[in-house]
Design a protein around this motif. Structure first.
Motif, PDB file in Angstrom:
ATOM      1  N   GLY A 185      15.091  -3.849  -1.969  1.00  0.00           N
ATOM      2  CA  GLY A 185      13.730  -3.856  -2.523  1.00  0.00           C
ATOM      3  C   GLY A 185      12.967  -2.561  -2.315  1.00  0.00           C
ATOM      4  O   GLY A 185      11.732  -2.558  -2.307  1.00  0.00           O
ATOM      5  N   ALA A 186      13.697  -1.442  -2.133  1.00  0.00           N
ATOM      6  CA  ALA A 186      13.004  -0.152  -2.021  1.00  0.00           C
ATOM      7  C   ALA A 186      12.476   0.239  -3.402  1.00  0.00           C
ATOM      8  O   ALA A 186      13.037  -0.158  -4.420  1.00  0.00           O
ATOM      9  CB  ALA A 186      13.963   0.919  -1.499  1.00  0.00           C
ATOM     10  N   ASP A 187      11.426   1.050  -3.418  1.00  0.00           N
ATOM     11  CA  ASP A 187      10.839   1.434  -4.706  1.00  0.00           C
ATOM     12  C   ASP A 187      11.648   2.505  -5.418  1.00  0.00           C
ATOM     13  O   ASP A 187      11.585   2.620  -6.635  1.00  0.00           O
ATOM     14  CB  ASP A 187       9.401   1.924  -4.504  1.00  0.00           C
ATOM     15  N   ALA A 188      12.361   3.341  -4.653  1.00  0.00           N
ATOM     16  CA  ALA A 188      13.143   4.399  -5.302  1.00  0.00           C
ATOM     17  C   ALA A 188      14.321   4.826  -4.437  1.00  0.00           C
ATOM     18  O   ALA A 188      14.302   4.696  -3.204  1.00  0.00           O
ATOM     19  CB  ALA A 188      12.254   5.612  -5.574  1.00  0.00           C
ATOM     20  N   TYR A 189      15.341   5.309  -5.147  1.00  0.00           N
ATOM     21  CA  TYR A 189      16.496   5.933  -4.489  1.00  0.00           C
ATOM     22  C   TYR A 189      16.600   7.348  -5.049  1.00  0.00           C
ATOM     23  O   TYR A 189      16.389   7.562  -6.247  1.00  0.00           O
ATOM     24  CB  TYR A 189      17.785   5.165  -4.811  1.00  0.00           C
ATOM     25  N   ALA A 190      16.910   8.308  -4.184  1.00  0.00           N
ATOM     26  CA  ALA A 190      17.103   9.677  -4.693  1.00  0.00           C
ATOM     27  C   ALA A 190      18.411  10.234  -4.159  1.00  0.00           C
ATOM     28  O   ALA A 190      18.716  10.130  -2.968  1.00  0.00           O
ATOM     29  CB  ALA A 190      15.939  10.565  -4.277  1.00  0.00           C
ATOM     30  N   LEU A 204       6.894  11.860  -7.161  1.00  0.00           N
ATOM     31  CA  LEU A 204       5.754  12.151  -8.042  1.00  0.00           C
ATOM     32  C   LEU A 204       5.516  10.978  -9.003  1.00  0.00           C
ATOM     33  O   LEU A 204       4.382  10.572  -9.235  1.00  0.00           O
ATOM     34  CB  LEU A 204       5.998  13.452  -8.823  1.00  0.00           C
ATOM     35  N   GLU A 205       6.609  10.415  -9.545  1.00  0.00           N
ATOM     36  CA  GLU A 205       6.464   9.265 -10.450  1.00  0.00           C
ATOM     37  C   GLU A 205       5.804   8.096  -9.713  1.00  0.00           C
ATOM     38  O   GLU A 205       4.939   7.419 -10.256  1.00  0.00           O
ATOM     39  CB  GLU A 205       7.836   8.818 -10.962  1.00  0.00           C
ATOM     40  N   ALA A 257      17.425  16.338  -3.218  1.00  0.00           N
ATOM     41  CA  ALA A 257      16.028  16.679  -2.958  1.00  0.00           C
ATOM     42  C   ALA A 257      15.188  16.792  -4.238  1.00  0.00           C
ATOM     43  O   ALA A 257      14.044  16.351  -4.260  1.00  0.00           O
ATOM     44  CB  ALA A 257      15.960  17.973  -2.150  1.00  0.00           C
ATOM     45  N   GLN A 258      15.787  17.358  -5.303  1.00  0.00           N
ATOM     46  CA  GLN A 258      14.999  17.469  -6.551  1.00  0.00           C
ATOM     47  C   GLN A 258      14.623  16.087  -7.082  1.00  0.00           C
ATOM     48  O   GLN A 258      13.523  15.845  -7.516  1.00  0.00           O
ATOM     49  CB  GLN A 258      15.788  18.175  -7.665  1.00  0.00           C
ATOM     50  N   GLU A 259      15.654  15.189  -7.034  1.00  0.00           N
ATOM     51  CA  GLU A 259      15.385  13.840  -7.530  1.00  0.00           C
ATOM     52  C   GLU A 259      14.339  13.159  -6.648  1.00  0.00           C
ATOM     53  O   GLU A 259      13.505  12.393  -7.138  1.00  0.00           O
ATOM     54  CB  GLU A 259      16.702  13.053  -7.531  1.00  0.00           C
ATOM     55  N   ALA A 260      14.390  13.441  -5.345  1.00  0.00           N
ATOM     56  CA  ALA A 260      13.422  12.837  -4.419  1.00  0.00           C
ATOM     57  C   ALA A 260      12.004  13.238  -4.820  1.00  0.00           C
ATOM     58  O   ALA A 260      11.099  12.397  -4.881  1.00  0.00           O
ATOM     59  CB  ALA A 260      13.719  13.273  -2.979  1.00  0.00           C
ATOM     60  N   VAL A 261      11.818  14.521  -5.131  1.00  0.00           N
ATOM     61  CA  VAL A 261      10.485  14.992  -5.513  1.00  0.00           C
ATOM     62  C   VAL A 261      10.047  14.341  -6.831  1.00  0.00           C
ATOM     63  O   VAL A 261       8.929  13.846  -6.956  1.00  0.00           O
ATOM     64  CB  VAL A 261      10.482  16.531  -5.662  1.00  0.00           C
ATOM     65  N   GLN A 284       0.827  -1.230   0.000  1.00  0.00           N
ATOM     66  CA  GLN A 284       0.000   0.000   0.000  1.00  0.00           C
ATOM     67  C   GLN A 284       0.850   1.265   0.000  1.00  0.00           C
ATOM     68  O   GLN A 284       0.346   2.366  -0.138  1.00  0.00           O
ATOM     69  CB  GLN A 284      -0.877   0.042   1.253  1.00  0.00           C
ATOM     70  N   VAL A 285       2.155   1.109   0.236  1.00  0.00           N
ATOM     71  CA  VAL A 285       3.014   2.284   0.372  1.00  0.00           C
ATOM     72  C   VAL A 285       4.298   2.089  -0.449  1.00  0.00           C
ATOM     73  O   VAL A 285       4.812   0.974  -0.547  1.00  0.00           O
ATOM     74  CB  VAL A 285       3.338   2.548   1.874  1.00  0.00           C
ATOM     75  N   LYS A 286       4.766   3.169  -1.070  1.00  0.00           N
ATOM     76  CA  LYS A 286       6.020   3.102  -1.813  1.00  0.00           C
ATOM     77  C   LYS A 286       7.151   3.575  -0.899  1.00  0.00           C
ATOM     78  O   LYS A 286       6.961   4.528  -0.135  1.00  0.00           O
ATOM     79  CB  LYS A 286       5.963   4.024  -3.040  1.00  0.00           C
ATOM     80  N   THR A 287       8.289   2.914  -1.013  1.00  0.00           N
ATOM     81  CA  THR A 287       9.411   3.301  -0.153  1.00  0.00           C
ATOM     82  C   THR A 287      10.485   4.016  -0.962  1.00  0.00           C
ATOM     83  O   THR A 287      10.817   3.617  -2.080  1.00  0.00           O
ATOM     84  CB  THR A 287      10.029   2.070   0.538  1.00  0.00           C
ATOM     85  N   MET A 288      11.027   5.072  -0.359  1.00  0.00           N
ATOM     86  CA  MET A 288      12.105   5.821  -1.017  1.00  0.00           C
ATOM     87  C   MET A 288      13.248   5.957  -0.007  1.00  0.00           C
ATOM     88  O   MET A 288      13.012   6.252   1.164  1.00  0.00           O
ATOM     89  CB  MET A 288      11.609   7.199  -1.439  1.00  0.00           C
ATOM     90  N   VAL A 289      14.464   5.695  -0.476  1.00  0.00           N
ATOM     91  CA  VAL A 289      15.611   5.786   0.432  1.00  0.00           C
ATOM     92  C   VAL A 289      16.611   6.819  -0.076  1.00  0.00           C
ATOM     93  O   VAL A 289      16.730   7.067  -1.275  1.00  0.00           O
ATOM     94  CB  VAL A 289      16.305   4.408   0.615  1.00  0.00           C
ATOM     95  N   GLY A 290      17.333   7.434   0.878  1.00  0.00           N
ATOM     96  CA  GLY A 290      18.356   8.415   0.518  1.00  0.00           C
ATOM     97  C   GLY A 290      19.282   8.663   1.688  1.00  0.00           C
ATOM     98  O   GLY A 290      19.167   8.022   2.738  1.00  0.00           O
TER      99      GLY A 290
END
Ligand code: HCB
Length: 215
Positions: free
Chosen positions: A194-199, A210-211, A202-206, A175-181
């Motif tokens: 297995g995280a959904d995104a890495y940034a 959003l994606e 801060a710009q990349e995080a946004v 139910q939730v997407k995970t982002m790590v940084g």
């Protein structure tokens, strides 16, 4: 002062832990109408990176690192205040964000939280040194679309892996997407746990957030 000179002066003010100078440079950048994010990313942040290198090499000590980070925080506050208010009618979703337990580094996490707010997220900023179960509870409570964690030490990045497991055990991982940084975190690490995104910033995080919410 040209933009390039200002960026160099910003880095120098952080390395020399000169808070008054850092604030004066941030104020000047706002007055000149420079992009506040560019000044944070290409001015103050490289200065902080140099501080880290000097600390690692043993030529700078912890009290000086603390003063340098205070200078950066003061300057970033001035620049963040000049960012546009979120004027989107449609909210992007809720994002829970925080620095993993055992880790007090929160400057970068704070910048990510501010920018996500600017781009329409309702951000629940849990702060630093956040127990892993607090992330899980907040995601459940708020129905957040994203949970973004920050780790700046090899000893705390493992918390990001543990959180993936805890979200699965709580039955809410899908139910939730995970982002790590955070400084020590990489795309490789994000893929491995297995995280959904890495940034990387801060710009990349946004952009990644959003994606993720827009599917
Ligand atoms: Co600290 N420290 N520190 N420190 N510290 C680091 C992180 C080291 C790498 C320095 C080094 O040795 N080279 C190192 C960690 C080594 C490692 O594990 N590999 C380290 C250490 C060891 C420690 C202590 C253990 C030192 C000691 O006590 N002996 C101690 C930690 C105590 C603890 O946490 N339990 C400590 C303490 C401190 C302070 C308090 C003096 C201060 C933090 C102040 C604060 O945050 N309020 C500090 C600082 C400032 C640093 C460095 C110099 C800078 C960090 C920083 O603010 N960078 C850092 C060196 C470095 O990072 N190279 C050093 C600037 C921000 C803007 O960048 O990467 O955090 P950022 O964030 C980016 C990016 O990563 C991304 O976007 C942000 C904005 O662009 N992002 C995300 C961040 N989080 C995200 C989350 C997402 O979901 C998505 C993207």
């Amino acid at each position: 002062m040209t933009e390039q000179e200002l960026l160099e002066a910003a880095a120098k003010a952080v390395v020399s832990a000169d808070e008054d100078e850092a604030k004066a440079i941030a104020t000047e950048a706002v007055k000149l109408g420079l992009d506040p994010l560019k000044v944070i990313n290409e001015g103050f942040t490289p200065g902080m990176r140099d501080v880290g290198d000097l600390f690692e090499r043993g030529t700078m000590f912890l009290p000086e690192v603390i003063l340098a980070s205070e200078a950066m925080v003061a300057a970033v506050a001035i620049l963040e205040a000049s960012l546009p208010e979120d004027q989107r009618e449609k909210k992007a979703g809720t994002a829970v964000i925080g620095t993993i337990e055992g880790d007090v580094h929160d400057i970068g996490k704070g910048i990510v939280a501010t920018l996500m707010r600017v781009y329409g997220f309702d951000v629940v900023d849990l702060g630093r040194d956040v127990p892993l179960d607090t992330f899980v509870e907040k995601v459940k409570e708020t129905g957040a679309a994203i949970v973004g964690t920050s780790a700046l030490m090899t000893t705390t990045m493992v918390g990001q892996k543990a959180l993936e497991k805890m979200l699965k055990e709580a039955g809410i991982r899908d139910q939730v997407k995970t982002m790590v940084g955070g400084a020590v975190v990489t795309q490789y690490w994000a893929d491995k746990i297995g995280a959904d995104a890495y940034a990387e910033n801060a710009q990349e995080a946004v952009q990644k957030a959003l994606e993720l919410v827009q599917g």
